[in-house]
Design an enzyme around this catalytic site. Structure first.
Site, PDB file in Angstrom:
ATOM      1  CD  GLN A   1      26.708 -15.125 -40.304  1.00 49.50           C
ATOM      2  OE1 GLN A   1      25.488 -15.250 -40.342  1.00 49.50           O
ATOM      3  NE2 GLN A   1      27.503 -15.804 -41.105  1.00 49.50           N
TER       4      GLN A   1
ATOM      5  CG  ASP B   1      23.544 -22.144 -37.734  1.00 47.09           C
ATOM      6  OD1 ASP B   1      23.004 -22.108 -38.861  1.00 47.09           O
ATOM      7  OD2 ASP B   1      24.279 -21.246 -37.299  1.00 47.09           O
TER       8      ASP B   1
ATOM      9  CE  LYS C   1      22.472 -16.751 -42.397  1.00 42.08           C
ATOM     10  NZ  LYS C   1      23.696 -17.030 -41.656  1.00 42.08           N
TER      11      LYS C   1
END
Ligand code: NDP
Length: 297
Positions: A96, A119, A52
């Site tokens: 994460q 997200d 990412k």
């Protein structure tokens, strides 16, 4: 002839378009910023985060990376999120998952400022999505929608069957495909481990999405003739390779391909789209927070 859906190519197109949106932001004096927070020594999580970060660098998004030892007290993670919420150079925050057991993952999701929640997992953003007024579509489901659109697979009127009801894939995808919109308007069935006669349901699907985390368990027998098969699964299975494993999807590719009109491979299908849509959400977040109008692909 089965058409193989090339996620790498579609993701590259999304990134290319985002480069233009980033130029618009730059012209207004804004560099989009994404913070990633890793509190794990799981090699897969480490790999995801570094990919990412690499993606950000490639398109011109500033990456901030915070790494916390998995033994760190939970409060320190919440404080880190609070600091990032207050940092004007950070437009998107991604923690994460999974986090260690002593951390309350729901509290983590609630701690992120909803406007920086790229997200799309904060309850406010989940609610907005369900209500048909989404701010950030979760990356994997949004990536699936983009793949279908790129290959002119109509969702309107289609019978979509999703195997898996997780909060990050199955449920948000079901909600998106159900929306009264051009890229929705499907009739959606969501299956899970307690579903009775799964194969009967999957065989009826025009669009079959596998997101169960079970290596190659959907085979050709479970796929209807002419279906579009989207394999979200990423499973490490032991293999005689340098790393000692290989990645396979939830779909038995060879037998499913014999039945399908369209199919996504693993790797090279949904995975690259998930990464691209994170960049998309970060660019969108920067535009929203800095009040700059950006065109999004
Ligand atoms: P979860 O483990 O959170 O959810 C799996 C879902 O599948 C559950 O709803 C479970 O049912 C259901 N399920 C499990 N076994 C069966 C079965 N035999 N029959 C029917 N349903 C079953 O997984 P995620 O949603 O997080 O991830 C799914 C897969 O997608 C994983 O392989 C993951 O690695 C991958 N993934 C890939 C991404 C990408 O970018 N390509 C991004 C995110 C995930 P129940 O609820 O009853 O337990």
């Amino acid at each position: 002839m089965t058409e193989v859906i090339d996620g790498d190519a579609v993701a590259a197109e999304v990134r290319e378009s985002l480069t233009e949106s980033i130029e618009t932001l730059e012209a207004a004096g804004v560099t989009p910023g994404l913070a990633t927070v890793l509190m794990s020594d799981d090699p897969a999580s480490e790999t995801y985060v570094s990919m990412k970060q690499r993606d950000c660098e490639e398109v011109g998004i500033d990456g901030v990376h915070v790494e916390l030892d998995p033994e760190t007290p939970a409060e320190e993670l919440y404080d880190t999120i609070e600091d990032l919420n207050g940092d004007p150079s950070v437009h998107g925050i991604l923690v994460q998952m999974p986090v260690p057991d002593h951390v309350d993952d729901r509290r983590v999701l609630r701690a992120i400022d909803p406007v920086k929640d790229v997200d799309g997992f904060h309850p406010e953003n989940v609610g907005r999505l369900v209500a048909g007024n989404d701010r950030y579509r979760p990356c994997t489901p949004h990536g699936v929608q983009k793949l279908l659109a790129a290959y002119d697979v109509e969702t309107e009127g289609a019978d979509a069957v999703i195997v898996g009801r997780s909060d990050i894939v199955g449920k948000p995808l079901a909600n998106l495909l159900l929306q009264k919109r051009e890229d929705g308007n499907a009739t959606v069935t969501v299956c899970h481990s307690r579903t009775d006669d799964l194969a009967a349901k999957t065989r009826d699907a025009d669009i079959l999405v596998a997101a169960a985390g079970r290596p190659e368990f959907i085979d050709g027998e479970m796929v209807g003739e002419g279906a579009t098969v989207v394999d979200v699964g990423v499973n490490r299975v032991d293999a005689d390779t340098e790393k000692g494993y290989e990645l396979v999807g939830d779909v038995d590719y060879d037998s499913a391909r014999e039945k399908a009109d369209h199919i996504t491979p693993v790797p090279g299908g949904v995975g690259p789209m998930t990464r691209a849509m994170l960049l998309y959400n970060t660019v969108k977040a920067a535009g929203l927070q800095e009040d700059v109008e950006v065109a999004l692909p």
